[in-house]
Structures are given as C-alpha cells and as structure tokens.
Design a protein around this motif. Structure first.
Motif, mmCIF file in Angstrom:
data_model
loop_
_atom_site.group_PDB
_atom_site.id
_atom_site.type_symbol
_atom_site.label_atom_id
_atom_site.label_comp_id
_atom_site.label_asym_id
_atom_site.label_seq_id
_atom_site.Cartn_x
_atom_site.Cartn_y
_atom_site.Cartn_z
ATOM 1 N N ALA A 33 0.844 -1.198 0.000
ATOM 2 C CA ALA A 33 0.000 0.000 0.000
ATOM 3 C C ALA A 33 0.878 1.247 0.000
ATOM 4 C CB ALA A 33 -0.907 0.012 1.223
ATOM 5 N N VAL A 34 0.529 2.180 -0.835
ATOM 6 C CA VAL A 34 1.278 3.423 -0.939
ATOM 7 C C VAL A 34 0.329 4.560 -0.613
ATOM 8 C CG1 VAL A 34 2.571 4.924 -2.496
ATOM 9 C CG2 VAL A 34 2.772 2.453 -2.721
ATOM 10 N N THR A 35 0.749 5.432 0.269
ATOM 11 C CA THR A 35 -0.073 6.571 0.626
ATOM 12 C C THR A 35 0.095 7.649 -0.440
ATOM 13 O OG1 THR A 35 0.232 6.079 2.952
ATOM 14 C CG2 THR A 35 -0.536 8.288 2.398
ATOM 15 N N VAL A 36 -1.007 8.085 -0.972
ATOM 16 C CA VAL A 36 -0.992 9.128 -1.991
ATOM 17 C C VAL A 36 -1.754 10.316 -1.426
ATOM 18 C CG1 VAL A 36 -1.641 9.727 -4.346
ATOM 19 C CG2 VAL A 36 -0.961 7.394 -3.815
ATOM 20 N N SER A 37 -1.237 11.500 -1.642
ATOM 21 C CA SER A 37 -1.897 12.685 -1.093
ATOM 22 C C SER A 37 -3.151 13.018 -1.893
ATOM 23 C CB SER A 37 -0.934 13.871 -1.127
ATOM 24 O OG SER A 37 -0.801 14.373 -2.449
ATOM 25 N N GLY A 38 -4.022 13.760 -1.253
ATOM 26 C CA GLY A 38 -5.240 14.209 -1.912
ATOM 27 C C GLY A 38 -4.941 15.041 -3.141
ATOM 28 N N GLN A 39 -3.901 15.846 -3.069
ATOM 29 C CA GLN A 39 -3.531 16.671 -4.220
ATOM 30 C C GLN A 39 -3.097 15.790 -5.385
ATOM 31 O OE1 GLN A 39 -0.455 19.603 -3.554
ATOM 32 N NE2 GLN A 39 -0.593 20.371 -5.631
ATOM 33 N N GLU A 40 -2.306 14.754 -5.103
ATOM 34 C CA GLU A 40 -1.868 13.844 -6.168
ATOM 35 C C GLU A 40 -3.065 13.139 -6.801
ATOM 36 O OE1 GLU A 40 2.558 12.352 -4.933
ATOM 37 O OE2 GLU A 40 0.893 11.701 -3.654
ATOM 38 N N LEU A 41 -4.018 12.728 -5.983
ATOM 39 C CA LEU A 41 -5.226 12.083 -6.510
ATOM 40 C C LEU A 41 -6.068 13.065 -7.308
ATOM 41 C CD1 LEU A 41 -6.149 10.024 -3.345
ATOM 42 C CD2 LEU A 41 -5.521 9.062 -5.565
ATOM 43 N N GLY A 46 -7.736 11.242 -10.340
ATOM 44 C CA GLY A 46 -9.081 11.815 -10.386
ATOM 45 C C GLY A 46 -9.329 12.742 -11.569
ATOM 46 N N THR A 47 -8.279 13.260 -12.143
ATOM 47 C CA THR A 47 -8.332 14.239 -13.241
ATOM 48 C C THR A 47 -9.235 15.430 -12.927
ATOM 49 O OG1 THR A 47 -10.101 13.161 -14.513
ATOM 50 C CG2 THR A 47 -7.841 12.458 -14.989
ATOM 51 N N CYS A 48 -9.375 15.751 -11.657
ATOM 52 C CA CYS A 48 -10.275 16.811 -11.211
ATOM 53 C C CYS A 48 -9.813 18.192 -11.672
ATOM 54 C CB CYS A 48 -10.392 16.808 -9.689
ATOM 55 S SG CYS A 48 -10.776 15.203 -8.976
ATOM 56 N N ASN A 49 -8.495 18.365 -11.764
ATOM 57 C CA ASN A 49 -7.972 19.685 -12.111
ATOM 58 C C ASN A 49 -8.239 20.053 -13.572
ATOM 59 O OD1 ASN A 49 -6.089 17.798 -13.015
ATOM 60 N ND2 ASN A 49 -4.358 19.175 -12.714
ATOM 61 N N ALA A 50 -8.787 19.137 -14.338
ATOM 62 C CA ALA A 50 -9.179 19.475 -15.710
ATOM 63 C C ALA A 50 -10.366 20.443 -15.696
ATOM 64 C CB ALA A 50 -9.539 18.208 -16.484
ATOM 65 N N CYS A 51 -11.174 20.373 -14.656
ATOM 66 C CA CYS A 51 -12.368 21.226 -14.561
ATOM 67 C C CYS A 51 -12.371 22.164 -13.360
ATOM 68 C CB CYS A 51 -13.619 20.350 -14.487
ATOM 69 S SG CYS A 51 -13.868 19.315 -15.938
ATOM 70 N N HIS A 52 -11.521 21.899 -12.374
ATOM 71 C CA HIS A 52 -11.522 22.692 -11.139
ATOM 72 C C HIS A 52 -10.135 23.254 -10.858
ATOM 73 C CE1 HIS A 52 -15.478 21.041 -10.151
ATOM 74 N NE2 HIS A 52 -15.001 19.843 -10.454
ATOM 75 N N LEU A 53 -10.043 24.556 -10.758
ATOM 76 C CA LEU A 53 -8.807 25.238 -10.374
ATOM 77 C C LEU A 53 -8.974 25.785 -8.965
ATOM 78 C CD1 LEU A 53 -7.875 27.150 -13.651
ATOM 79 C CD2 LEU A 53 -6.966 24.979 -12.804
ATOM 80 N N PRO A 54 -7.864 26.081 -8.286
ATOM 81 C CA PRO A 54 -7.968 26.534 -6.890
ATOM 82 C C PRO A 54 -8.849 27.757 -6.669
ATOM 83 C CG PRO A 54 -5.718 25.927 -7.377
ATOM 84 C CD PRO A 54 -6.475 25.870 -8.673
ATOM 85 N N ASP A 55 -8.704 28.790 -7.509
ATOM 86 C CA ASP A 55 -9.378 30.051 -7.186
ATOM 87 C C ASP A 55 -10.222 30.637 -8.304
ATOM 88 O OD1 ASP A 55 -7.269 30.623 -8.819
ATOM 89 O OD2 ASP A 55 -6.351 32.095 -7.500
ATOM 90 N N LYS A 105 -15.977 6.487 -8.248
ATOM 91 C CA LYS A 105 -16.612 5.325 -7.628
ATOM 92 C C LYS A 105 -15.639 4.149 -7.486
ATOM 93 C CE LYS A 105 -21.487 5.894 -8.627
ATOM 94 N NZ LYS A 105 -22.629 5.341 -9.359
ATOM 95 N N LEU A 106 -14.576 4.144 -8.267
ATOM 96 C CA LEU A 106 -13.572 3.082 -8.166
ATOM 97 C C LEU A 106 -12.528 3.370 -7.093
ATOM 98 C CD1 LEU A 106 -12.952 2.309 -11.950
ATOM 99 C CD2 LEU A 106 -14.322 0.993 -10.312
ATOM 100 N N MET A 107 -12.536 4.581 -6.555
ATOM 101 C CA MET A 107 -11.571 4.952 -5.529
ATOM 102 C C MET A 107 -11.990 4.397 -4.171
ATOM 103 S SD MET A 107 -10.641 8.879 -6.374
ATOM 104 C CE MET A 107 -9.763 9.359 -7.824
ATOM 105 N N SER A 108 -11.002 4.142 -3.340
ATOM 106 C CA SER A 108 -11.277 3.671 -1.984
ATOM 107 C C SER A 108 -11.792 4.832 -1.132
ATOM 108 C CB SER A 108 -10.006 3.110 -1.353
ATOM 109 O OG SER A 108 -9.077 4.151 -1.108
ATOM 110 N N GLU A 110 -10.516 5.811 1.565
ATOM 111 C CA GLU A 110 -9.336 6.562 1.994
ATOM 112 C C GLU A 110 -8.909 7.564 0.922
ATOM 113 O OE1 GLU A 110 -9.538 3.141 2.156
ATOM 114 O OE2 GLU A 110 -9.856 3.038 4.323
ATOM 115 N N GLU A 111 -8.970 7.145 -0.339
ATOM 116 C CA GLU A 111 -8.606 8.059 -1.425
ATOM 117 C C GLU A 111 -9.596 9.208 -1.522
ATOM 118 O OE1 GLU A 111 -6.354 5.335 -4.739
ATOM 119 O OE2 GLU A 111 -8.499 4.982 -4.460
ATOM 120 N N LEU A 112 -10.870 8.897 -1.418
ATOM 121 C CA LEU A 112 -11.887 9.946 -1.479
ATOM 122 C C LEU A 112 -11.767 10.902 -0.300
ATOM 123 C CD1 LEU A 112 -14.952 7.819 -2.649
ATOM 124 C CD2 LEU A 112 -13.603 9.419 -4.024
ATOM 125 N N LYS A 113 -11.463 10.369 0.864
ATOM 126 C CA LYS A 113 -11.265 11.219 2.050
ATOM 127 C C LYS A 113 -10.046 12.122 1.851
ATOM 128 C CE LYS A 113 -11.979 12.553 6.292
ATOM 129 N NZ LYS A 113 -12.461 13.918 6.333
#
Length: 124
Positions: A33-41, A46-55, A105-108, A110-113
């Motif tokens: 098991a490898v701990t991955v940070s929320g930012q990395e996910l 998650g490819t979330c930063n394709a649609c969401h920027l910080p500010d 939905k495929l994320m654990s 822990e990853e979602l948290k």
C-alpha cells in the motif's frame, strides 16, 4: 534419502511456526500500500484539475468555492463523489460531473477522504 526429506520437512515446519508466533496478535501490514496525497489524486487519478482550479471557475466551480460551500452547508464531498448525495455547489454542472463518477466510484474511501481533505484545505 528418507532422512533428508524428513529433516527438510521438520526444518520447514519449525521455521514456519516461528514466523507465525512472531506475528501473533499483531495486525497484518500491507507493505504494497502506498499513501498518496489528496492533491496527487485530485491532479492525477481523479483528473479533477481538468475542470476545477484553486481560485477560479473553469468548467466546474473553483476548489475554494467547493470547500466553502460544503463546509457552510455541512455536506459530504465523499458522498457526492460516490454519487450518494445531490450536488450543492453548482447543480447546473451536474451532468458534466456525472462522467467523472466512473473514476471516483472506483476509488477507496481513503482516497476519497484524501481528496476531500485536500479540497477543504482551500476553505476560509
């Protein structure tokens, strides 16, 4: 020859028994098991930063807006990413977000948290 096989069996049995005794009562650790940070996910899997920027709003609301809205309304980002709750930030963009639920939905849990904690780091 029979003595050699018997000796090998005894050595194997004794060494296995010692290993089992050594770990008795301790939780099994998963060294893979490898701990991955929320930012990395958020930015990677998650490819979330394709649609969401910080500010600033791009396709979806900014990370700060998401964090502040969920904090104020006591919503659960994890539940939303599991598609278990309704959108509370920008419901008009819900149809666009639906395509990403296949990933989240495929994320654990822990990853979602971890993603939720990363998003909340942008709240005021």
């Amino acid at each position: 020859m029979k003595k050699i096989i018997l000796l090998a069996f005894i050595i194997t049995f004794v060494s296995c028994k010692k290993e089992a005794e050594k770990n008795y009562g301790q939780p099994k650790q998963d060294d893979t098991a490898v701990t991955v940070s929320g930012q990395e996910l958020f930015e990677g899997k998650g490819t979330c930063n394709a649609c969401h920027l910080p500010d600033q709003k791009v396709i979806g609301p900014s990370i700060a807006e998401i964090a502040n809205t969920y904090k104020e309304k006591k919503g659960s980002i994890v539940s939303f990413l599991k598609e278990e709750s309704e959108p509370i930030v920008d419901p008009s963009q819900y149809e666009v977000m639906k395509t990403n639920f296949a990933i989240t939905k495929l994320m654990s849990n822990e990853e979602l948290k971890a993603i939720e904690d990363y998003i909340y780091s942008f709240s005021k």
